[in-house]
Write a protein that holds these residues in place. Structure first.
Motif, PDB file in Angstrom:
ATOM      1  N   VAL A 143       3.887  -2.998  -2.950  1.00  0.00           N
ATOM      2  CA  VAL A 143       2.922  -3.586  -3.893  1.00  0.00           C
ATOM      3  C   VAL A 143       2.223  -4.793  -3.261  1.00  0.00           C
ATOM      4  CG1 VAL A 143       3.936  -2.761  -6.051  1.00  0.00           C
ATOM      5  CG2 VAL A 143       4.911  -4.773  -4.973  1.00  0.00           C
ATOM      6  N   PRO A 144       1.503  -4.579  -2.164  1.00  0.00           N
ATOM      7  CA  PRO A 144       0.876  -5.706  -1.476  1.00  0.00           C
ATOM      8  C   PRO A 144      -0.196  -6.374  -2.338  1.00  0.00           C
ATOM      9  CG  PRO A 144       0.072  -3.632  -0.596  1.00  0.00           C
ATOM     10  CD  PRO A 144       1.197  -3.290  -1.519  1.00  0.00           C
ATOM     11  N   ALA A 145      -0.192  -7.709  -2.353  1.00  0.00           N
ATOM     12  CA  ALA A 145      -1.131  -8.453  -3.192  1.00  0.00           C
ATOM     13  C   ALA A 145      -2.056  -9.346  -2.375  1.00  0.00           C
ATOM     14  CB  ALA A 145      -0.356  -9.301  -4.196  1.00  0.00           C
ATOM     15  N   PHE A 146      -1.772  -9.502  -1.077  1.00  0.00           N
ATOM     16  CA  PHE A 146      -2.542 -10.436  -0.248  1.00  0.00           C
ATOM     17  C   PHE A 146      -2.986  -9.754   1.046  1.00  0.00           C
ATOM     18  CE2 PHE A 146       0.041 -12.982  -3.026  1.00  0.00           C
ATOM     19  CZ  PHE A 146      -0.811 -14.004  -3.412  1.00  0.00           C
ATOM     20  N   ALA A 147      -4.123 -10.198   1.554  1.00  0.00           N
ATOM     21  CA  ALA A 147      -4.698  -9.580   2.759  1.00  0.00           C
ATOM     22  C   ALA A 147      -3.759  -9.678   3.959  1.00  0.00           C
ATOM     23  CB  ALA A 147      -6.034 -10.255   3.081  1.00  0.00           C
ATOM     24  N   VAL A 195      -4.409   3.025  -6.506  1.00  0.00           N
ATOM     25  CA  VAL A 195      -4.782   1.697  -6.974  1.00  0.00           C
ATOM     26  C   VAL A 195      -4.534   1.571  -8.474  1.00  0.00           C
ATOM     27  CG1 VAL A 195      -7.207   2.450  -7.092  1.00  0.00           C
ATOM     28  CG2 VAL A 195      -6.659   0.006  -7.089  1.00  0.00           C
ATOM     29  N   PHE A 196      -3.887   0.502  -8.838  1.00  0.00           N
ATOM     30  CA  PHE A 196      -3.576   0.219 -10.238  1.00  0.00           C
ATOM     31  C   PHE A 196      -4.442  -0.922 -10.755  1.00  0.00           C
ATOM     32  CE2 PHE A 196       0.885   1.839  -9.125  1.00  0.00           C
ATOM     33  CZ  PHE A 196       0.697   3.049  -9.759  1.00  0.00           C
ATOM     34  N   GLY A 197      -4.276  -1.207 -12.044  1.00  0.00           N
ATOM     35  CA  GLY A 197      -4.786  -2.443 -12.619  1.00  0.00           C
ATOM     36  C   GLY A 197      -6.101  -2.336 -13.360  1.00  0.00           C
ATOM     37  N   GLY A 198      -6.290  -3.302 -14.274  1.00  0.00           N
ATOM     38  CA  GLY A 198      -7.511  -3.360 -15.078  1.00  0.00           C
ATOM     39  C   GLY A 198      -8.440  -4.450 -14.594  1.00  0.00           C
ATOM     40  N   GLY A 199      -9.311  -4.880 -15.515  1.00  0.00           N
ATOM     41  CA  GLY A 199     -10.227  -5.963 -15.185  1.00  0.00           C
ATOM     42  C   GLY A 199     -11.600  -5.482 -14.797  1.00  0.00           C
ATOM     43  N   LYS A 200     -11.835  -4.180 -14.870  1.00  0.00           N
ATOM     44  CA  LYS A 200     -13.145  -3.639 -14.487  1.00  0.00           C
ATOM     45  C   LYS A 200     -13.833  -2.947 -15.658  1.00  0.00           C
ATOM     46  CE  LYS A 200     -13.151  -3.833  -9.710  1.00  0.00           C
ATOM     47  NZ  LYS A 200     -14.308  -4.281  -8.914  1.00  0.00           N
ATOM     48  N   ALA A 220       0.936   1.022  -3.491  1.00  0.00           N
ATOM     49  CA  ALA A 220       0.087   0.677  -4.631  1.00  0.00           C
ATOM     50  C   ALA A 220      -0.786  -0.525  -4.294  1.00  0.00           C
ATOM     51  CB  ALA A 220       0.963   0.380  -5.845  1.00  0.00           C
ATOM     52  N   GLU A 221      -2.052  -0.387  -4.623  1.00  0.00           N
ATOM     53  CA  GLU A 221      -3.011  -1.480  -4.426  1.00  0.00           C
ATOM     54  C   GLU A 221      -3.502  -1.914  -5.810  1.00  0.00           C
ATOM     55  OE1 GLU A 221      -5.656   0.652  -1.752  1.00  0.00           O
ATOM     56  OE2 GLU A 221      -3.898   1.215  -0.583  1.00  0.00           O
ATOM     57  N   HIS A 222      -4.361  -2.922  -5.839  1.00  0.00           N
ATOM     58  CA  HIS A 222      -4.890  -3.389  -7.136  1.00  0.00           C
ATOM     59  C   HIS A 222      -6.382  -3.651  -6.990  1.00  0.00           C
ATOM     60  CE1 HIS A 222      -5.725  -5.919 -10.598  1.00  0.00           C
ATOM     61  NE2 HIS A 222      -4.563  -5.549 -11.123  1.00  0.00           N
ATOM     62  N   LYS A 223      -7.138  -3.189  -7.978  1.00  0.00           N
ATOM     63  CA  LYS A 223      -8.604  -3.259  -7.891  1.00  0.00           C
ATOM     64  C   LYS A 223      -9.135  -4.666  -7.656  1.00  0.00           C
ATOM     65  CE  LYS A 223      -8.853   0.513 -11.175  1.00  0.00           C
ATOM     66  NZ  LYS A 223      -7.467   0.484 -11.652  1.00  0.00           N
ATOM     67  N   LEU A 224      -8.481  -5.665  -8.249  1.00  0.00           N
ATOM     68  CA  LEU A 224      -9.031  -7.018  -8.183  1.00  0.00           C
ATOM     69  C   LEU A 224      -8.572  -7.804  -6.962  1.00  0.00           C
ATOM     70  CD1 LEU A 224      -9.067  -8.224 -11.905  1.00  0.00           C
ATOM     71  CD2 LEU A 224     -10.734  -6.856 -10.651  1.00  0.00           C
ATOM     72  N   VAL A 225      -7.722  -7.195  -6.134  1.00  0.00           N
ATOM     73  CA  VAL A 225      -7.346  -7.946  -4.926  1.00  0.00           C
ATOM     74  C   VAL A 225      -8.106  -7.480  -3.682  1.00  0.00           C
ATOM     75  CG1 VAL A 225      -5.056  -8.490  -5.834  1.00  0.00           C
ATOM     76  CG2 VAL A 225      -5.312  -6.580  -4.240  1.00  0.00           C
ATOM     77  N   TYR A 226      -8.859  -6.375  -3.783  1.00  0.00           N
ATOM     78  CA  TYR A 226      -9.576  -5.860  -2.604  1.00  0.00           C
ATOM     79  C   TYR A 226     -10.499  -6.902  -1.975  1.00  0.00           C
ATOM     80  CZ  TYR A 226      -8.145  -0.970  -3.372  1.00  0.00           C
ATOM     81  OH  TYR A 226      -7.439   0.203  -3.499  1.00  0.00           O
ATOM     82  N   ASP A 227     -11.044  -7.793  -2.807  1.00  0.00           N
ATOM     83  CA  ASP A 227     -11.997  -8.781  -2.280  1.00  0.00           C
ATOM     84  C   ASP A 227     -11.370 -10.149  -2.009  1.00  0.00           C
ATOM     85  OD1 ASP A 227     -14.301  -7.134  -2.155  1.00  0.00           O
ATOM     86  OD2 ASP A 227     -14.427  -7.210  -4.346  1.00  0.00           O
ATOM     87  N   LYS A 228     -10.056 -10.259  -2.149  1.00  0.00           N
ATOM     88  CA  LYS A 228      -9.389 -11.544  -1.897  1.00  0.00           C
ATOM     89  C   LYS A 228      -9.289 -11.779  -0.387  1.00  0.00           C
ATOM     90  CE  LYS A 228      -8.281 -12.623  -6.211  1.00  0.00           C
ATOM     91  NZ  LYS A 228      -8.902 -13.761  -6.872  1.00  0.00           N
TER      92      LYS A 228
END
Lengths: 324, 324
Positions: B148-152, B119-124, B172-180
């Motif tokens: 690089v999936p960005a959507f459920a 998992v990549f990315g900031g915002g936390k 690769a995932e992103h921390k801020l998309v897990y809850d989208k």
């Protein structure tokens, strides 16, 4: 342990075959037709022969950067092996790998690697796979004394122990990591001692004595197959040549080199003497075996020389299963 | 169709593959019974499939990745998890030298069908060692595929494709998309690699981006519509293979391109995309290509600093206005 005469003959044959293969490589190198560099296995043949004789065909070995001997002893096609070293299309890796990646998957070689200590994690995964697929195959991982200073050594020994993996760790301690003597890099007098911290049983053997290596490996393989987990065997041995292509190994003390490179310590002589003394072969048998193997090796050399180089565009092949 | 969050869609995809193929197993730090993964993606899977197939490991990233390699080349389908993308630095040898190169350097003798999730990315607000976006490193490594999936609705179909792929996939995932949240198909579906998705059609400018930046770009597109600017938004879904066709066609239609990712700017995926577009669609461009990235600094901790670091809607909108 009473050792079958057939086994003794096999140990002699594999040790000699590995030696003759490397001598051929050395000759081809002398002809200046081996591109790049070489890490010769000359001198360490007793280890590869002793270990692989204790394995069945479906067992796996993970090789190192000094891998020619492992591959040949495991039963590789020598034509394809020599052709690979010359960068030919008929090489086992189609000329993409060379000396440091010499590999024949179909005889159970997981790979040779140019990164010291990188084979250990791969061996962990292969052994985990053998365990999870419920086969009774084991994995043997060859690496040098130098590799035991890398982080993967600790990570991989640990993982193999907690999961009781069917794995045998073979340290080929030739006392030098390139030119750096082990006494400058390892605080203990043996590498084997390091296994204790991971609760892995270990043993030190004379790596130039294929029979000693074989006996230790048989015991370790038995433990691995029965679910008893990994074992570490330190095989003490010595390079007949330097680390790589142009290294005359002048950094090794004369007295030390004289001891290890004496006829008495030579891996081929050691196992030949044992095999003859125990009545497994006669002097004449030994000569016959040598002649037969020499012919095979010479033929492989001719095959490699006559083979074509790959077409330049083959550079683009085999990056992915399907090109895109 | 069922509405679910990205995390649940991802887990559903993994679960379906584990039910379908017993060779599929998971390994990583804290993915099992006690924790269910740092981001709870694997929560419940150890209970369902057992701790053998959902295997907690020691903190040994290089050997986690290497064990996945060894298992993959001997008949298993490992899905390894590296808890944070930043920690892949500890596994780079296995990922980039071994997994990526084995098929090639062994001349096609072996496949390496593994998935490495991270998992990549900031915002936390978790600073420099837990927030980076490093996908370009892997796009730059031949032999790896990079999803690089960005959507459920995409992540489920992409993880299933990744697990079945014969080549190693950096997923690769992103921390801020897990809850989208999104509607996700109930029936089995696979999304082929190398097919971008046009997330919004538009006529005036194309935005190409990844992960959370796509969610932001869609918000920006909505806003700009009110100003009469029609924005097309493209999600590549995989970086390797890369769908150039969809992108080039879009640029030919709009004549303008804004590239938006959370990566630091120099050498980012956006630089590669800009180069591709100028090579293949130069004559259709009506304005310079704009890049919206993070500055070339480590990821900072303090909220005002991190907010400055991560591109926001305002910066994306401004980049669009600059060239329309």
């Amino acid at each position: 342990m009473t050792v079958d005469k057939k086994i003794l003959k096999e140990l002699f044959t594999r040790t000699l075959k590995t030696r003759l293969f490397e001598e051929k490589v050395w000759d081809l190198f002398g002809e200046n037709i081996v591109p790049g560099t070489l890490h010769l296995y000359l001198g360490q043949e007793g280890v590869a022969a002793g270990v692989t004789t204790a394995l069945k065909d479906s067992d796996w070995i993970q090789s190192s950067h000094r891998g020619h001997g492992h591959v040949v002893a495991k039963g590789a096609d020598m034509n394809a092996a020599l052709a690979e070293l010359l960068g030919k299309k008929t090489g086992s890796c189609k000329g993409k790998g060379g000396s440091m990646h010499i590999t024949q998957f179909d005889v159970g070689v997981l790979g040779a690697t140019g990164v010291v200590a990188s084979g250990l994690p791969i061996a962990v995964g292969a052994a985990l796979s053998c365990q999870m697929r419920k086969t009774d195959d084991v994995v043997v991982c060859f690496f040098g004394d130098g590799a035991s200073n890398n982080g993967t050594f600790g990570e991989s020994l640990n993982m193999s122990a907690i999961w009781k993996l069917p794995l045998v760790w073979i340290v080929e301690n030739n006392f030098y990591a390139m030119g750096t003597p082990i006494k400058l890099t390892c605080p203990s007098s043996t590498v084997a001692q390091r296994a204790e911290g991971y609760c892995i049983p270990s043993q030190v053997v004379d790596g130039n004595n294929a029979l000693e290596v074989y006996e230790a490996t048989v015991e370790a393989v038995k433990r691995a197959r029965e679910g008893g987990g990994p074992t570490l065997i330190e095989c003490q041995t010595y390079r007949m040549k330097g680390h790589s292509r142009f290294d005359p190994a002048k950094y090794r003390p004369q007295e030390e080199a004289d001891h290890w490179l004496s006829g008495e310590k030579d891996a081929v002589n050691v196992i030949q003497k044992i095999a003859i003394e125990q009545g497994a072969i006669t002097e004449k048998d030994a000569e016959k075996i040598r002649e037969k193997l020499q012919k095979e090796v010479d033929k492989a050399g001719e095959f490699a020389k006559k083979s074509d180089f790959p077409e330049p565009e083959e550079t683009l092949d085999d990056v992915y299963a399907e090109a895109f | 169709m069922t509405e679910m969050v990205y995390r649940e869609a991802l887990k559903a995809g993994i679960r379906e593959e584990m039910l379908r193929d017993e060779r599929v197993f998971l390994l990583g730090e804290d993915i099992g019974l006690n924790w269910g993964g740092a981001f709870k993606v694997t929560k419940g899977l150890a209970e369902e499939f057992g701790v053998e197939r959902v295997r907690d490991t020691p903190i040994s990233e290089n050997t986690i990745a290497g064990a996945a390699v060894g298992a993959a080349i001997t008949g298993m389908r490992p899905v390894a998890e590296i808890m944070f993308g930043d920690l892949i630095t500890l596994a780079m040898d296995q990922v980039c030298n071994q997994a990526a190169k084995m098929r090639y350097m062994f001349g096609g003798q072996t496949s390496v069908p593994l998935v490495l999730r991270t998992v990549f990315g900031g915002g936390k607000n978790i600073a420099s060692h837990h927030s980076q976006s490093l996908e370009s490193w892997f796009m730059h490594t031949p032999g790896l595929k990079v999803a690089v999936p960005a959507f459920a609705s995409d992540v489920k179909g992409l993880i299933k494709t990744a697990i079945r792929d014969p080549d190693p996939v950096l997923f690769a995932e992103h921390k801020l998309v897990y809850d989208k949240k999104e509607e996700v198909p109930d029936d089995e579906y696979l999304i082929p690699f190398g097919e971008a998705k046009v997330r919004r059609e538009g006529a005036d400018v194309t935005i190409w981006g990844t992960f959370i930046m796509l969610h932001k770009a869609l918000e920006v597109a909505e806003e700009l519509q009110k100003e009469g600017i029609s924005v097309e938004v493209i999600d590549p879904r995989t970086l390797v293979p890369l769908d150039k066709k969809t992108l080039i066609e879009s640029v030919k239609k709009t004549g303008r391109l804004v590239l938006v990712t959370e990566e630091t700017k120099t050498g980012a995926t956006t630089a590669e995309i800009a180069a591709i577009v100028q090579e293949e669609a130069f004559d259709w461009l009506d304005a310079p290509i704009k890049r919206v990235n993070a500055p070339d600094t480590p990821v900072p901790f303090s909220p005002p600093l991190e907010n400055y670091f991560i591109p926001d809607n305002k910066r994306i909108a401004q980049a669009v206005r600059d060239i329309v």
